[in-house]
Write a protein that holds these residues in place. Sequence first.
Motif, PDB file in Angstrom:
ATOM      1  N   ALA A  28       0.834  -1.203   0.000  1.00 31.44           N
ATOM      2  CA  ALA A  28       0.000   0.000   0.000  1.00 31.44           C
ATOM      3  C   ALA A  28       0.868   1.253   0.000  1.00 31.44           C
ATOM      4  O   ALA A  28       0.566   2.245  -0.692  1.00 31.44           O
ATOM      5  CB  ALA A  28      -0.917  -0.003   1.221  1.00 31.44           C
ATOM      6  N   ALA A  29       1.970   1.221   0.744  1.00 33.29           N
ATOM      7  CA  ALA A  29       2.846   2.385   0.841  1.00 33.29           C
ATOM      8  C   ALA A  29       3.526   2.688  -0.492  1.00 33.29           C
ATOM      9  O   ALA A  29       3.671   3.856  -0.865  1.00 33.29           O
ATOM     10  CB  ALA A  29       3.900   2.161   1.923  1.00 33.29           C
ATOM     11  N   VAL A  30       3.938   1.653  -1.211  1.00 35.26           N
ATOM     12  CA  VAL A  30       4.557   1.868  -2.526  1.00 35.26           C
ATOM     13  C   VAL A  30       3.585   2.614  -3.440  1.00 35.26           C
ATOM     14  O   VAL A  30       3.963   3.557  -4.147  1.00 35.26           O
ATOM     15  CB  VAL A  30       4.982   0.529  -3.164  1.00 35.26           C
ATOM     16  CG1 VAL A  30       5.345   0.719  -4.632  1.00 35.26           C
ATOM     17  CG2 VAL A  30       6.159  -0.084  -2.407  1.00 35.26           C
ATOM     18  N   GLU A  31       2.333   2.196  -3.417  1.00 37.48           N
ATOM     19  CA  GLU A  31       1.319   2.860  -4.243  1.00 37.48           C
ATOM     20  C   GLU A  31       1.113   4.312  -3.804  1.00 37.48           C
ATOM     21  O   GLU A  31       1.060   5.219  -4.647  1.00 37.48           O
ATOM     22  CB  GLU A  31      -0.006   2.098  -4.151  1.00 37.48           C
ATOM     23  CG  GLU A  31       0.028   0.691  -4.734  1.00 37.48           C
ATOM     24  CD  GLU A  31       0.287   0.702  -6.224  1.00 37.48           C
ATOM     25  OE1 GLU A  31      -0.329   1.535  -6.930  1.00 37.48           O
ATOM     26  OE2 GLU A  31       1.115  -0.111  -6.693  1.00 37.48           O
ATOM     27  N   MET A  32       1.026   4.529  -2.518  1.00 35.29           N
ATOM     28  CA  MET A  32       0.775   5.879  -2.015  1.00 35.29           C
ATOM     29  C   MET A  32       1.967   6.797  -2.268  1.00 35.29           C
ATOM     30  O   MET A  32       1.797   7.948  -2.685  1.00 35.29           O
ATOM     31  CB  MET A  32       0.465   5.836  -0.514  1.00 35.29           C
ATOM     32  CG  MET A  32      -0.865   5.162  -0.172  1.00 35.29           C
ATOM     33  SD  MET A  32      -2.292   6.024  -0.880  1.00 35.29           S
ATOM     34  CE  MET A  32      -2.201   7.600  -0.038  1.00 35.29           C
ATOM     35  N   PHE A  33       3.179   6.305  -2.023  1.00 36.33           N
ATOM     36  CA  PHE A  33       4.373   7.109  -2.282  1.00 36.33           C
ATOM     37  C   PHE A  33       4.504   7.392  -3.781  1.00 36.33           C
ATOM     38  O   PHE A  33       4.952   8.467  -4.182  1.00 36.33           O
ATOM     39  CB  PHE A  33       5.630   6.403  -1.774  1.00 36.33           C
ATOM     40  CG  PHE A  33       5.774   6.389  -0.276  1.00 36.33           C
ATOM     41  CD1 PHE A  33       5.589   7.546   0.469  1.00 36.33           C
ATOM     42  CD2 PHE A  33       6.117   5.217   0.397  1.00 36.33           C
ATOM     43  CE1 PHE A  33       5.738   7.541   1.854  1.00 36.33           C
ATOM     44  CE2 PHE A  33       6.266   5.196   1.776  1.00 36.33           C
ATOM     45  CZ  PHE A  33       6.067   6.361   2.510  1.00 36.33           C
ATOM     46  N   GLY A  34       4.138   6.419  -4.599  1.00 33.28           N
ATOM     47  CA  GLY A  34       4.192   6.627  -6.036  1.00 33.28           C
ATOM     48  C   GLY A  34       3.208   7.688  -6.489  1.00 33.28           C
ATOM     49  O   GLY A  34       3.523   8.531  -7.335  1.00 33.28           O
ATOM     50  N   GLU A  35       2.019   7.667  -5.944  1.00 30.90           N
ATOM     51  CA  GLU A  35       0.977   8.611  -6.344  1.00 30.90           C
ATOM     52  C   GLU A  35       1.195  10.016  -5.785  1.00 30.90           C
ATOM     53  O   GLU A  35       0.946  11.012  -6.473  1.00 30.90           O
ATOM     54  CB  GLU A  35      -0.389   8.092  -5.883  1.00 30.90           C
ATOM     55  CG  GLU A  35      -0.842   6.821  -6.601  1.00 30.90           C
ATOM     56  CD  GLU A  35      -2.105   6.236  -5.981  1.00 30.90           C
ATOM     57  OE1 GLU A  35      -2.728   6.939  -5.150  1.00 30.90           O
ATOM     58  OE2 GLU A  35      -2.464   5.088  -6.312  1.00 30.90           O
TER      59      GLU A  35
END
Length: 257
Positions: A28-35
């Motif tokens: 989830a963090a990878v997605e949030m940091f990416g966005e």
Amino acid sequence: MNSAKKLRRSPEGGYARGDETRHRIIEAAVEMFGEHGFEGASTRDIAARAGVNAPALQYYFENKEGVYRACVEALADEAWKTFGPAIEKAQEALDGNADTPALIDAFIRIQEAIADGAFAKASKPGRRMFFAREQAGYEPESATQILSCRIRDPLNSASTAIVGRICGLPATDAIILIRTFSLHGQVVIFHVAHRKTLSLLGWTSIDTEKAELLKSVIREQTRTLLEHWSRERDAALAQTAPATAAGTRTKTRTRAS
């Protein structure tokens, strides 16, 4: 940046479940940091996307920097599964003084590993943006240090060593570096300019069939260039050989007289 904390639960107390929760938070963090980038992603939003309560992030990672570091380490582990075998094969070819065809095959194997990694990230926008932000220098520097040490430096070292051996020049020569980066750029462009390249090709995504087409074209171009440079190397060696032999004969006659 503080290191991510290790799991506090013992294996007997539910390690497998805790490990699964930790993995879910990282995804989830990878997605949030990416966005949203490091500054824009909040621990509360990461927790909500992972389906856990906010204190769980502190429990496993201490703080947001710990979460980010854990993401980078996890992505490095995953990347090594793709790049590691190709890099190791390349090193074996170099250590064994392999011939030019084998060196070319080793380089192409590295290049196709890069392609596989790039095309896999392309199907996951959050991951693609995570790496794009990191490479642009917008995120904590420690991420770049981890990825450089574990993935990029070994990959670049093996690649430049192969191209240098094929061209007959030191791996640190500017010509070798430019040639190596240009060869890999054939792949990287589909990652860093993902939307534009798809638009120009009239594609909406890179599926398995399209990925194979791209790799086939890039493979042919790379092989053509490497073979051309190897012929240039051989021609240069052939020109220097007579001059070296003539110099040796002159020295021999001088000593004899």
